[in-house]
Design a protein around this motif. Structure first.
Motif, short mmCIF file in Angstrom:
data_model
loop_
_atom_site.label_atom_id
_atom_site.label_comp_id
_atom_site.label_asym_id
_atom_site.label_seq_id
_atom_site.Cartn_x
_atom_site.Cartn_y
_atom_site.Cartn_z
N MET A 101 -17.08 66.69 20.91
CA MET A 101 -18.50 66.49 21.19
C MET A 101 -19.20 65.95 19.95
SD MET A 101 -18.65 68.13 24.24
CE MET A 101 -17.76 69.43 25.11
N ALA A 102 -20.00 64.91 20.16
CA ALA A 102 -20.82 64.35 19.08
C ALA A 102 -22.28 64.55 19.44
CB ALA A 102 -20.52 62.88 18.88
N TYR A 103 -23.11 64.72 18.42
CA TYR A 103 -24.52 65.03 18.62
C TYR A 103 -25.41 64.11 17.80
CZ TYR A 103 -22.33 69.29 20.34
OH TYR A 103 -21.52 70.17 21.03
N THR A 104 -26.66 64.00 18.22
CA THR A 104 -27.66 63.27 17.45
C THR A 104 -28.01 64.12 16.22
OG1 THR A 104 -29.52 64.33 18.57
CG2 THR A 104 -28.65 62.28 19.57
N PRO A 105 -28.70 63.54 15.24
CA PRO A 105 -29.11 64.34 14.08
C PRO A 105 -29.95 65.57 14.46
CG PRO A 105 -29.32 62.03 13.57
CD PRO A 105 -28.99 62.11 15.04
N SER A 106 -30.65 65.51 15.61
CA SER A 106 -31.44 66.66 16.04
C SER A 106 -30.64 67.65 16.88
CB SER A 106 -32.67 66.19 16.82
OG SER A 106 -32.28 65.48 17.98
N GLY A 107 -29.32 67.40 17.06
CA GLY A 107 -28.45 68.36 17.72
C GLY A 107 -28.35 68.22 19.23
N VAL A 108 -28.68 67.04 19.77
CA VAL A 108 -28.56 66.79 21.21
C VAL A 108 -27.25 66.05 21.46
CG1 VAL A 108 -29.60 65.64 23.21
CG2 VAL A 108 -31.06 66.75 21.51
N LEU A 109 -26.55 66.46 22.51
CA LEU A 109 -25.25 65.87 22.86
C LEU A 109 -25.40 64.37 23.10
CD1 LEU A 109 -22.27 66.58 23.56
CD2 LEU A 109 -23.02 66.89 25.93
N LYS A 110 -24.61 63.56 22.36
CA LYS A 110 -24.67 62.11 22.56
C LYS A 110 -23.36 61.54 23.10
CE LYS A 110 -23.57 60.50 17.88
NZ LYS A 110 -24.03 59.71 16.73
N GLU A 111 -22.25 62.29 22.98
CA GLU A 111 -20.97 61.81 23.50
C GLU A 111 -20.04 62.98 23.77
OE1 GLU A 111 -17.15 59.05 22.16
OE2 GLU A 111 -19.02 58.90 21.03
N ILE A 112 -19.32 62.88 24.89
CA ILE A 112 -18.24 63.82 25.20
C ILE A 112 -16.96 63.02 25.27
CG2 ILE A 112 -17.30 65.51 26.83
CD1 ILE A 112 -20.11 65.82 28.00
N ARG A 113 -15.92 63.50 24.62
CA ARG A 113 -14.59 62.88 24.71
C ARG A 113 -13.65 63.86 25.41
NH1 ARG A 113 -13.37 59.51 19.12
NH2 ARG A 113 -15.00 57.96 19.54
N TYR A 114 -12.88 63.33 26.33
CA TYR A 114 -11.90 64.13 27.09
C TYR A 114 -10.51 63.69 26.66
CZ TYR A 114 -9.18 65.75 31.13
OH TYR A 114 -8.25 66.35 31.94
N PHE A 115 -9.69 64.66 26.19
CA PHE A 115 -8.34 64.35 25.71
C PHE A 115 -7.25 64.85 26.65
CE2 PHE A 115 -10.92 64.16 21.88
CZ PHE A 115 -10.51 62.95 21.34
N GLY A 116 -7.62 65.48 27.76
CA GLY A 116 -6.63 65.97 28.71
C GLY A 116 -5.91 67.21 28.21
N THR A 117 -4.90 67.59 28.98
CA THR A 117 -4.12 68.79 28.65
C THR A 117 -2.85 68.41 27.91
OG1 THR A 117 -2.96 68.66 30.76
CG2 THR A 117 -4.95 70.02 30.70
N ASN A 118 -2.26 69.38 27.23
CA ASN A 118 -0.96 69.16 26.60
C ASN A 118 0.16 69.54 27.55
OD1 ASN A 118 -2.24 68.40 24.24
ND2 ASN A 118 -2.20 70.43 23.36
N VAL A 119 -0.07 70.55 28.39
CA VAL A 119 0.92 71.00 29.36
C VAL A 119 0.76 70.16 30.63
CG1 VAL A 119 1.70 72.96 30.75
CG2 VAL A 119 0.89 73.34 28.42
N GLU A 120 1.86 69.66 31.15
CA GLU A 120 1.86 68.81 32.34
C GLU A 120 0.85 67.67 32.20
OE1 GLU A 120 1.48 71.35 35.78
OE2 GLU A 120 3.53 72.05 35.55
#
Length: 197
Positions: A115-134
Motif C-alpha cells: 500500500m502506498a499513501y499520499t503525504p497526508s496518509g490517504v491510500l493512493k495505490e494498492i498492489r496485489y501480489f497473489g498467494t505463495n501457496v497454489e
C-alpha cells in the motif's frame, strides 16, 4: 489380528529408517535433482479456470476504487493509512519513506499486498501480489492472453524497466480508477496495481 500387524509395522519402520539413512548418505555425496519451480507450477486446466475466475473478481470492484478479498472496503483516494492498519495490522515491512510502500507478506493462503499513501496518509495505490501457496490458481495462472481475452483491449500498453527486468504494463481504465497488470513476460504476472485514473 493385532499380533499379525506388529511384525508388519516393525518392518515398515525399519524400512523407513533405512530409507532416511540412505537418502541422507546420498545427499552428503551428491545432490538430488528437484523439479524446477516452473515445471512444478505448470497450471492445469482446473488451475487456469480458477485463475480466470480470480482475474474477473477484480473487474467490478475496480470501478469503486477497491480490490476484492481482504482489502475490500479500502478505497483508493479515500481510505487512510490508519484505517488500513486498524484492519490489516502493522505492515510486515513498513515504508522507509513517505513515498514508499507498506508491505503485507503472503502467508497461509492469504495474498500479499503493498500500500502506498499520499503525504497526508490517504491510500493512493494498492498492489496485489497473489498467494505463495497454489499460486498457479490465482496470479501465477494469469497470462497476457487471458487478461486480453477476458478484459479485451487495454486502454494502454507500455514497457517499463524494473532493475534489469523489462516488464509489460497493461492498463485498463475503470471509471475514475485504473488497474495495471505488470507482467515479467507474457506468462508471468508480477503484480496488479490499482490507483486513481
Amino acid at each position: 489380528m493385532m499380533k499379525n500387524l506388529m511384525p508388519v509395522r516393525k518392518t515398515l519402520l525399519a524400512l523407513s529408517a533405512a530409507s532416511v539413512v540412505a537418502i541422507g548418505s546420498i545427499g552428503a555425496a551428491t545432490s538430488l535433482t528437484l523439479p524446477s519451480a516452473s515445471a512444478a507450477q505448470t497450471p492445469t486446466a482446473s488451475d487456469t479456470a480458477m485463475a480466470q475466475k480470480k482475474l474477473n473478481t477484480f473487474y467490478k470492484p475496480a470501478l469503486k476504487g477497491e480490490f476484492p478479498g481482504n482489502p475490500a472496503g479500502f478505497v483508493v483516494g479515500k481510505t487512510t493509512r490508519t484505517e488500513v492498519i486498524e484492519k490489516f495490522g502493522s505492515p510486515d515491512v513498513t515504508r522507509s519513506s513517505v513515498n514508499g510502500y507498506d508491505s503485507y507478506t503472503a502467508d497461509m493462503g492469504n495474498p500479499g499486498y503493498a500500500m502506498a499513501y499520499t503525504p497526508s496518509g490517504v491510500l493512493k495505490e494498492i498492489r496485489y501480489f497473489g498467494t505463495n501457496v497454489e499460486r498457479q490458481t490465482n496470479i501465477g495462472g494469469m497470462t497476457i492472453a487471458m487478461v486480453k481475452k477476458n478484459w479485451y483491449a487495454p486502454t494502454s500498453t507500455s514497457t517499463i524497466k524494473n532493475g534489469n527486468t523489462t516488464q509489460t504494463k497493461l492498463t485498463y481504465k475503470r471509471g475514475n480508477y485504473k488497474i495495471e497488470f505488470i507482467f515479467n513476460n507474457s506468462l508471468d504476472l508480477s503484480h496488479i496495481n490499482l490507483l486513481k485514473g
